[in-house]
Structures are given as structure tokens and as C-alpha cells.
Design an enzyme around this catalytic site. Structure first.
Site, short mmCIF file in Angstrom:
data_model
loop_
_atom_site.label_atom_id
_atom_site.label_comp_id
_atom_site.label_asym_id
_atom_site.label_seq_id
_atom_site.Cartn_x
_atom_site.Cartn_y
_atom_site.Cartn_z
N LEU A 65 0.75 -1.16 -0.01
CA LEU A 65 0.12 0.13 0.02
C LEU A 65 0.86 1.24 -0.12
O LEU A 65 2.27 1.14 0.12
CB LEU A 65 -0.70 0.17 1.24
CG LEU A 65 -1.71 -1.22 1.30
CD1 LEU A 65 -2.65 -0.97 2.59
CD2 LEU A 65 -2.70 -1.32 0.13
N PRO A 66 0.25 2.50 -0.32
CA PRO A 66 1.19 3.71 -0.27
C PRO A 66 1.99 4.13 1.01
O PRO A 66 3.08 4.39 0.82
CB PRO A 66 -0.02 4.44 -0.81
CG PRO A 66 -1.10 3.97 -1.41
CD PRO A 66 -1.23 2.59 -0.80
N THR A 96 6.50 0.48 1.78
CA THR A 96 7.59 1.42 2.53
C THR A 96 6.69 2.23 3.36
O THR A 96 6.18 3.24 3.01
CB THR A 96 8.52 2.20 1.57
OG1 THR A 96 9.00 1.21 0.39
CG2 THR A 96 9.48 2.99 2.27
N LYS A 171 15.86 -0.08 4.49
CA LYS A 171 15.50 0.06 3.05
C LYS A 171 15.89 1.53 3.05
O LYS A 171 16.22 2.00 2.02
CB LYS A 171 14.09 -0.45 2.96
CG LYS A 171 13.64 0.43 1.61
CD LYS A 171 12.25 0.44 0.88
CE LYS A 171 12.41 1.04 -0.16
NZ LYS A 171 11.55 0.93 -1.10
N LYS A 246 9.33 10.83 -1.00
CA LYS A 246 8.67 10.02 0.08
C LYS A 246 9.60 9.30 0.67
O LYS A 246 9.74 9.27 2.24
CB LYS A 246 7.51 8.80 -0.55
CG LYS A 246 7.04 8.30 0.80
CD LYS A 246 6.30 6.68 0.01
CE LYS A 246 6.11 5.71 1.17
NZ LYS A 246 5.38 4.38 0.55
#
Ligand code: NAD
Length: 295
Positions: A65-66, A96, A171, A246
């Protein structure tokens, strides 16, 4: 055989769910966008039109998901996953998100008798389609081992970074470094060009010298130096500037939590923000090269 409920069939999730179907898993899919569900049904997944329907017989939940707020509301919202799933499910969130949100989600799920790993990915849309994503996992070893069979159907390199939340930290450390490398490589290449050098020759020299890095090896930001990369295709496809922004915002908030010193990360964030604000948000992140060009 486990029943997988897969949520989030966007640029990444649709291909990931398809690869699970190809590996013969039973996959029920749900997305807010009905046409994406339909697309996956055509690829052999079981479509569903609500969260309760998607998890009715699921023992594994995978989400892509976003952002963290979407994962939290999918799992814990009214009539969400938690209200409808059988005990002891394994939740694998590949989105993320903030590491502290992942930790919080993991604690809430554990207190309700479920298991959770955060498993963000590297490799982008091309890696998702090819099934060779890198998964960077946070969680306990047993849950990590149990998740391997699903992650292997979608990826190639699968790492356990540490406890829940560690996958997210690893990450964004990687992506912060990537932003710095991409900006630095662009800067060096443009300085060479400004002084009369051919960027292809310049790239060959740096590839065999101490400036060698991933962007020069596989993702040169200067147009027409390398075939089949976004820079040679008007910076279309690849990893969007918006998504890099982001990740850099997540990196800066993580850095602030433990007073990490990240001057280069901050500088890279400012550059990518200016670049995005100038209308380049939907271009590949290697388009930062344009920021160095003389008009
Ligand atoms: P996307 O916007 O293309 O897809 C997200 C999907 O989630 C959409 O189809 C949306 O309808 C769906 N969705 C949102 N809320 C939902 C809900 N409550 N229930 C069901 N579906 C819901 O995003 P993407 O590019 O696929 O990225 C997904 C995640 O992967 C993000 O966290 C992103 O940062 C990360 N990521 C993306 C890339 C990339 O190159 N695109 C690379 C690495 C990681």
C-alpha cells in the site's frame, strides 16, 4: 497450502500478486480500484469486493500500500482485516512505511494472536514484474522462515535485517545512499561535460576508477550513455522522483529520532524536493541530472 489475501494491486502489488499466482498459490485479491481486481482475476487470482471477503479463508495477509496510514487502517479499521481473520495469521507488509508504525502494527497484531513481518522491497516496478525483488525483512526468525516461501515467489534476494521495523530502517538507509549517489554522479558527469568531456568516456573512466558506483554501472543518469535506462527514454518509467521524496522524508524522520547526523541525506532531500516541485515528480529519479544542466 496456505490461502493468501493480497491487498494493494498498484504498480508493484499487481505484479507481485501475479507472481504468487504463477507459483500456484491460492491468492484472493482486493484493491479499492475494481479494475485492478479484475486484472488479477484474469491472471488467475480469486477476486473479492470487500476486506471480509478477501480474508474469509486466509492464513497469510500480504499488503503493498502507499503509506503507513493505509496499512494501519486496512488492518485495524472498522470491519478491517483484524475483525475478520482467523487466529495466528502471518501478516507480511511489503509497503514502505515508517519503522515506528511497523513496530506499532507488529505489537498490536501480536497482542491479538497474529504474526507480523515488515518486508519492504528494492527493485522497483521492473523487479516486481520480473519476480526478482530484494526483500528487506524485519521480524523474528521463525516468522521470517515461514514467509520465505511467499517472498521467494516474488523476489530473489531476501534479507533479515533485524527485529520488526528493521526492514524499513535498512531500506531507507539504502535509498538515502542511492539519492546521494545519483546526485553526486550527475554532478560529476555534468562537470566533465562543462569542461568538454564526452559523458560516455567520462563514465567509462569513472567505472574503472574510485568513483565507481551502482548508478554508473547500471543506471547512468546522462541521456544516451547507456541503452534501456530511463535517462535514454526521457526519464520515463523507473523509480519516480515523488517516491524518492517519500523515502527521503522517511529517512529524515528516522534520522531525527536518534539524532543521526545526515548532512548529505538532507542536501539530497532538498535537491530532490526542488526537482519534484519544479514539475519533475513523475519522472524517474535519475532526472536529477537535469538540475545540473546549464540552460
Ligand atoms: P500504487 O499507488 O501504484 O499502488 C497502491 C495500491 O494500493 C493502489 O492500487 C490503491 O488503490 C491500493 N490501496 C490503497 N489503499 C487500499 C486499501 N485500504 N485496500 C486495498 N487497496 C488499497 O503504489 P506502488 O507504486 O505499487 O507502491 C506501493 C508501495 O511500494 C509504496 O509503499 C511504495 O513506497 C513502495 N515501493 C514502490 C516502488 C515503485 O517503484 N513503485 C519501489 C519500491 C517500493
Amino acid at each position: 497450502m496456505a490461502n493468501i489475501a493480497f491487498f494493494g494491486l498498484g504498480n508493484m502489488g499487481a505484479s507481485m500478486a501475479k507472481n504468487l499466482v504463477k507459483a500456484n498459490f491460492v491468492v484472493t485479491v482486493y484493491d479499492l480500484v475494481g479494475s485492478q481486481v479484475q486484472l488479477l482475476a484474469e491472471a488467475g487470482a480469486t477476486p473479492s469486493s470487500s476486506i471480509p471477503e478477501a480474508v474469509a479463508s486466509a492464513d497469510v495477509v500480504i499488503s503493498m500500500l502507499p503509506a503507513g496510514k493505509h496499512v494501519d487502517s486496512l488492518y485495524f479499521g472498522a470491519n478491517g482485516v483484524l475483525d475478520n481473520i482467523a487466529d495466528n495469521a502471518l501478516f507480511i507488509d511489503c509497503s514502505t512505511i515508517e519503522s515506528k508504525t511497523a513496530i506499532n502494527i507488529g505489537e498490536k497484531l501480536r497482542s491479538c494472536g497474529h504474526r507480523f513481518i515488515d518486508a519492504p522491497v528494492s527493485g522497483g516496478v521492473a523487479g516486481a514484474a520480473a519476480g526478482n525483488l530484494t526483500f528487506i525483512v524485519g521480524g523474528n526468525k521463525t516468522d521470517f522462515d515461514d514467509a520465505q516461501v511467499y517472498l521467494q515467489a516474488m523476489g530473489k534476494n531476501i534479507f533479515l535485517a533485524g527485529n520488526i521495523g528493521a526492514g524499513q530502517v535498512a531500506k531507507i538507509c539504502n535509498n538515502m545512499l542511492l539519492a546521494v549517489l545519483m546526485a553526486g554522479t550527475s554532478e560529476a558527469l555534468q562537470m566533465g561535460i562543462d569542461n568538454g568531456l564526452d559523458p560516455k568516456v567520462m563514465s567509462d573512466i569513472m567505472l574503472q576508477s574510485s568513483g565507481r558506483n551502482w548508478t554508473l554501472e547500471l543506471y547512468n543518469p546522462c541521456p544516451d550513455v547507456m541503452p534501456n535506462v530511463p535517462s535514454s527514454n526521457q526519464y520515463q518509467g523507473g523509480f519516480l522522483v515523488d517516491l524518492m521524496n517519500k523515502d527521503l522524508a522517511l529517512a529524515m524522520s528516522t534520522a531525527a529520532e536518534n539524532q543521526s547526523v545526515v548532512p548529505l541525506g538532507k542536501l539530497a532531500q532538498s535537491m530532490f524536493q526542488m526537482h519534484g516541485n519544479a514539475g519533475n515528480g513523475k519522472l524517474d529519479f535519475s532526472s536529477i541530472f537535469k538540475a545540473y544542466k546549464h540552460n
